[in-house]
Each structure stands twice: as structure tokens, then as C-alpha cells.
Design a protein around this motif. Sequence first.
Motif, mmCIF file in Angstrom:
data_model
loop_
_atom_site.group_PDB
_atom_site.id
_atom_site.type_symbol
_atom_site.label_atom_id
_atom_site.label_comp_id
_atom_site.label_asym_id
_atom_site.label_seq_id
_atom_site.Cartn_x
_atom_site.Cartn_y
_atom_site.Cartn_z
ATOM 1 N N THR A 190 0.861 -1.177 0.000
ATOM 2 C CA THR A 190 0.000 0.000 0.000
ATOM 3 C C THR A 190 0.899 1.229 0.000
ATOM 4 O O THR A 190 2.131 1.118 -0.049
ATOM 5 N N GLU A 191 0.282 2.401 0.102
ATOM 6 C CA GLU A 191 1.049 3.650 0.102
ATOM 7 C C GLU A 191 1.551 4.023 1.483
ATOM 8 O O GLU A 191 2.191 5.043 1.676
ATOM 9 N N PHE A 192 1.312 3.165 2.502
ATOM 10 C CA PHE A 192 1.590 3.529 3.889
ATOM 11 C C PHE A 192 3.062 3.870 4.123
ATOM 12 O O PHE A 192 3.397 4.941 4.596
ATOM 13 N N ASP A 225 0.594 -9.106 -0.371
ATOM 14 C CA ASP A 225 -0.289 -8.754 -1.474
ATOM 15 C C ASP A 225 -1.575 -8.188 -0.863
ATOM 16 O O ASP A 225 -2.349 -8.920 -0.231
ATOM 17 N N THR A 226 -1.816 -6.906 -1.054
ATOM 18 C CA THR A 226 -2.960 -6.245 -0.423
ATOM 19 C C THR A 226 -4.275 -6.916 -0.799
ATOM 20 O O THR A 226 -5.155 -7.105 0.047
ATOM 21 N N SER A 227 -4.430 -7.300 -2.037
ATOM 22 C CA SER A 227 -5.664 -7.926 -2.495
ATOM 23 C C SER A 227 -5.915 -9.253 -1.779
ATOM 24 O O SER A 227 -7.037 -9.541 -1.340
ATOM 25 N N LYS A 228 -4.866 -10.074 -1.643
ATOM 26 C CA LYS A 228 -5.009 -11.358 -0.959
ATOM 27 C C LYS A 228 -5.291 -11.156 0.531
ATOM 28 O O LYS A 228 -6.088 -11.902 1.124
ATOM 29 N N MET A 229 -4.642 -10.158 1.126
ATOM 30 C CA MET A 229 -4.871 -9.892 2.542
ATOM 31 C C MET A 229 -6.312 -9.476 2.791
ATOM 32 O O MET A 229 -6.963 -9.940 3.734
ATOM 33 N N GLY A 249 0.528 -12.524 6.265
ATOM 34 C CA GLY A 249 1.885 -12.304 5.768
ATOM 35 C C GLY A 249 2.885 -13.178 6.498
ATOM 36 O O GLY A 249 2.825 -13.313 7.733
ATOM 37 N N SER A 250 3.804 -13.756 5.746
ATOM 38 C CA SER A 250 4.814 -14.619 6.370
ATOM 39 C C SER A 250 5.731 -13.830 7.288
ATOM 40 O O SER A 250 6.235 -14.368 8.287
#
Length: 280
Positions: A190-192, A225-229, A249-250
Motif C-alpha cells: 500500500t502507500e503507507f 499482497d494487499t488484495s489477498k490480505m 503475511g509470512s
Amino acid sequence: MTTNSTTAQRTWLITGVSSGFGRELAEQLLGRGDRVVGTVRKPEAVADLQKQYGDAFRVELLDVTDGDAVRATVDRAFEGTDRIDVLVSNAGCGLFGAAEELSDDQIKHIIDTNLFGSIQTIRAALPHLRAQGGGRIIQISTYGGQVTFPGSSMYHATKWGIEGFAESVSQEVAPFGIGVTIVEPGGARTEFLGGSMQIADELPAYEGNPAHAFRGLIGVEALGDTSKMVAAMIDSVEAEPAPLRLLLGSDAYGATHQALQDRLAALEAQEQLASSTDAD
């Protein structure tokens, strides 16, 4: 924990849908036919979603640091629909730098946003969720709600704080059929990092200090992956009972697993000392 095989249309109230996880949540939910009430500070950020999805996407202006506005907005959201199935408390910000480098204004802002804002959002929703006979609360946190790194003291303070609040509330509201899930993502695309986060002014004394190690992560592509999360967050609503924590996330899993192992070993080493202080 079991997962339902069918997915019904739901209505979601999500704070902070302008970008990041909130935006991705809104896009995925609207795309599958759910309804979303999303809060923003700048409505133009979601004008495209409003145009595409019409009445399925309702936008509310909200600054979560304003407690009165939070309650009014949440009340309005519940009153404007038959039922809100899921509240996602997502609005937040980052602040990085050594504790000594942080300004009072920066500290107040991150507490008001990440801690006070999230607490007030959940508190405002609880009477409505009780009245409708249940629902689900998702509090977006981070694996930094159980793990710490130098240079992130106030970020961790707010995330550890909101996790303690949410875990306690989960026990209070379970009898009402309300489930609570704390989402702990690792690094996400993300843009964070390098975007919405704030960085304190550096003091010369901290040059080369571990408190500034986070700077090396700026511009580095995250694992997550933002979409998968976000898909995993949505799927978690199907699980009964609600998972208290959802690690994504791993990197989040690995760091949290190690931190808990270290904490348990340190605790067990103090068993004899702890018992020795009991009254005779």
C-alpha cells in the motif's frame, strides 16, 4: 472454528476507505454485490466508486479524532440501513522516529487517530449491534500490535493499546452474538510506508541509531499482497466463532512467532520468583 459454505449479501461500515486496506475492502465488497458505508476525509478520493456503484456505496465525511462526529456518523449509518453486519475500524496513521524526537502534537495526533478514534468507533457501534442481535467487528491493527521495533514507540503504543481494548471487548460482547477480530497484517503493498506515515525530525544524537533503521525500508517492496490480505479479512467473517486474531503475511507470522516464544521463555524463567512473592 468453522466456515460457512454460503455467502449472503452483507452491509459493511468501514472507516477510512480513501486508500490502502479500506479502499481495497470497498472495491472487493462492492464488486461481489455487498453494500458499503465508507468514511473519508476527502470525498473526491472515492468519486469513482460512487459513480460506479451508486446506492450500494454510501459515503460519509468523518475525522475519527472527533469523538462527537464519530458517534453521529455511526448512528446515521445504522439508522440509514436495515442492518450493518460488519464494522471495520480501519482509519489510522503511522509515526516513526526515536521517542525523544517526537513532538507533543505528533504524539497527540497518533493517539487520537489510532487509539481514541478506534475506541470511539467501536463504542458507538456496540448499542446498534446489540439491538440488532449481533454482528462482527474487525479492528485493523498490525503485527506491530504484538511485536516491537525501535523507532516505532508511539505506533506500537497505539496498536498494543487498541489490541488490548478489542480483546477485552470481545469477551464482553460475545454473549450478544457480536464477534471481534483483530487483523495483524505484515508489510503490505500500500502507500503507507513512505506515503501516509509521519517521520519525526531527527536529533543528531540518534544518527546511526537503531531508531532510524526504518528509513531503510522506505521504497522497498513489501511481501504482502494487499488484495489477498483483504480477501482473507472478508473470508474471516464466515468463520464461527470469530477468530480473535488474524495474522496476514509470512513476515507477520515469523516475527510474531519469535516474539511470543521469547516472551514465553522469559516468563517461564521467572516462575519461581513470581511464586516467592505470594503471601504465606
